[in-house]
Design a protein around this motif. Structure first.
Motif, mmCIF file in Angstrom:
data_model
loop_
_atom_site.group_PDB
_atom_site.id
_atom_site.type_symbol
_atom_site.label_atom_id
_atom_site.label_comp_id
_atom_site.label_asym_id
_atom_site.label_seq_id
_atom_site.Cartn_x
_atom_site.Cartn_y
_atom_site.Cartn_z
ATOM 1 N N ARG A 1 0.832 -1.207 0.000
ATOM 2 C CA ARG A 1 0.000 0.000 0.000
ATOM 3 C C ARG A 1 0.864 1.253 0.000
ATOM 4 O O ARG A 1 0.571 2.225 -0.702
ATOM 5 C CB ARG A 1 -0.941 -0.018 1.207
ATOM 6 C CG ARG A 1 -2.108 -0.973 1.030
ATOM 7 C CD ARG A 1 -2.951 -1.080 2.283
ATOM 8 N NE ARG A 1 -4.103 -1.950 2.045
ATOM 9 C CZ ARG A 1 -4.767 -2.603 2.974
ATOM 10 N NH1 ARG A 1 -4.394 -2.485 4.245
ATOM 11 N NH2 ARG A 1 -5.795 -3.367 2.672
ATOM 12 N N PHE B 1 2.628 1.334 -3.607
ATOM 13 C CA PHE B 1 1.714 1.689 -4.687
ATOM 14 C C PHE B 1 1.234 3.130 -4.558
ATOM 15 O O PHE B 1 1.015 3.812 -5.567
ATOM 16 C CB PHE B 1 0.515 0.739 -4.710
ATOM 17 C CG PHE B 1 0.856 -0.664 -5.137
ATOM 18 C CD1 PHE B 1 1.720 -0.908 -6.182
ATOM 19 C CD2 PHE B 1 0.294 -1.752 -4.485
ATOM 20 C CE1 PHE B 1 2.040 -2.206 -6.581
ATOM 21 C CE2 PHE B 1 0.595 -3.057 -4.867
ATOM 22 C CZ PHE B 1 1.473 -3.280 -5.917
ATOM 23 N N SER B 2 1.040 3.607 -3.326
ATOM 24 C CA SER B 2 0.589 4.986 -3.152
ATOM 25 C C SER B 2 1.671 5.973 -3.555
ATOM 26 O O SER B 2 1.376 7.080 -4.000
ATOM 27 C CB SER B 2 0.171 5.229 -1.697
ATOM 28 O OG SER B 2 1.285 5.238 -0.839
ATOM 29 N N TRP C 1 -1.210 -6.477 -5.757
ATOM 30 C CA TRP C 1 -1.966 -5.229 -5.968
ATOM 31 C C TRP C 1 -3.430 -5.432 -5.626
ATOM 32 O O TRP C 1 -4.047 -4.612 -4.941
ATOM 33 C CB TRP C 1 -1.812 -4.777 -7.418
ATOM 34 C CG TRP C 1 -2.419 -3.426 -7.706
ATOM 35 C CD1 TRP C 1 -1.815 -2.220 -7.577
ATOM 36 C CD2 TRP C 1 -3.737 -3.176 -8.182
ATOM 37 N NE1 TRP C 1 -2.679 -1.225 -7.932
ATOM 38 C CE2 TRP C 1 -3.865 -1.772 -8.311
ATOM 39 C CE3 TRP C 1 -4.820 -3.989 -8.515
ATOM 40 C CZ2 TRP C 1 -5.039 -1.178 -8.758
ATOM 41 C CZ3 TRP C 1 -5.996 -3.390 -8.950
ATOM 42 C CH2 TRP C 1 -6.100 -2.001 -9.074
ATOM 43 N N ALA D 1 -3.369 4.702 -3.475
ATOM 44 C CA ALA D 1 -2.884 3.740 -4.467
ATOM 45 C C ALA D 1 -3.904 3.524 -5.565
ATOM 46 O O ALA D 1 -3.547 3.331 -6.736
ATOM 47 C CB ALA D 1 -2.552 2.411 -3.793
#
Length: 213
Positions: free
Chosen positions: A25, A28-29, A63, A110
């Motif tokens: 997290r 991806f963010s 993901w 994300a």
């Protein structure tokens, strides 16, 4: 990284899995699904990169797991569904800001960053923002929804306009880091943005007849 090991298996399969989800997290963010790497995610979690394949099969599988939000959007925005109609935008945005600035915020950001980088992931963002978060509020407070036959096209227009403000706020505050918005207190943001969102939710729309007249 707060005493975490850079490699090696952590004790407990469920603990390792949750550590990887938390790390993903964050990754991806910050970098989106395209820029994120399994090696950096594993390093954040303090585990061997092979643990990603073991638990999730691939980066895509990780993901998907990382974007399974811990809080159902309908429950998360429950306050907006019960707020007075003329205060619903401020309540909704205040709830979202608290979420984005909480430990859950990485998952929300994300979704937006990944959708911007790759159209494949845009469906996830649309489904969260429109179907599960904003549209239920629109159906409750929009003037067109108060009659016997609500116009779906008008409700969709209101939801899309409100979503434009929400996504723009995420991009400007958390991803592009545009000042002073990026560092602003919640009340500063709400005073300036909530009236616009309120207009999209309950105010008259340009070119559309007022259903209350």
């Amino acid at each position: 990284m707060s005493g975490r090991r850079s490699s090696g298996r952590r004790p407990g399969a469920s603990t390792t899995r949750e550590e990887l989800i938390d790390a993903a997290r964050q990754e991806f963010s910050e970098h989106g699904v395209t820029g994120a790497t399994t090696r950096r995610i594993a390093a954040r979690a303090g585990v061997d990169p092979g643990m990603i394949r073991h638990h999730f099969g691939s980066k895509a599988g990780l993901w998907q797991a990382a974007l399974e939000l811990p809080v159902e959007p309908g429950r998360f925005l429950a306050a907006a569904r019960t707020a007075p109609h003329d205060e619903v935008a401020r309540v909704m945005l205040a709830t979202l800001l608290r979420g984005w600035d909480s430990p859950l915020g990485g998952a929300f950001r994300a979704v937006i960053r990944s959708a911007v980088q790759d159209p494949v992931y845009a469906d996830r963002a649309r489904e969260f923002l429109l179907a599960r978060a904003i549209m239920p509020v629109v159906r409750r407070v929009a003037p067109e929804a108060q009659g016997a036959a609500a116009d779906p096209a008008v409700l969709a227009e209101r939801a899309s306009l409100a979503a434009s403000q929400v996504t723009g706020l995420v991009l400007a505050r958390y991803i592009l880091r545009i000042e002073p918005l990026a560092s602003a207190e919640h009340d500063w943001i709400l005073d300036r943005i909530a009236p616009t969102v309120q207009g999209y939710l309950t105010g008259p729309l340009a070119g559309a007849p007022d259903p209350r007249s």
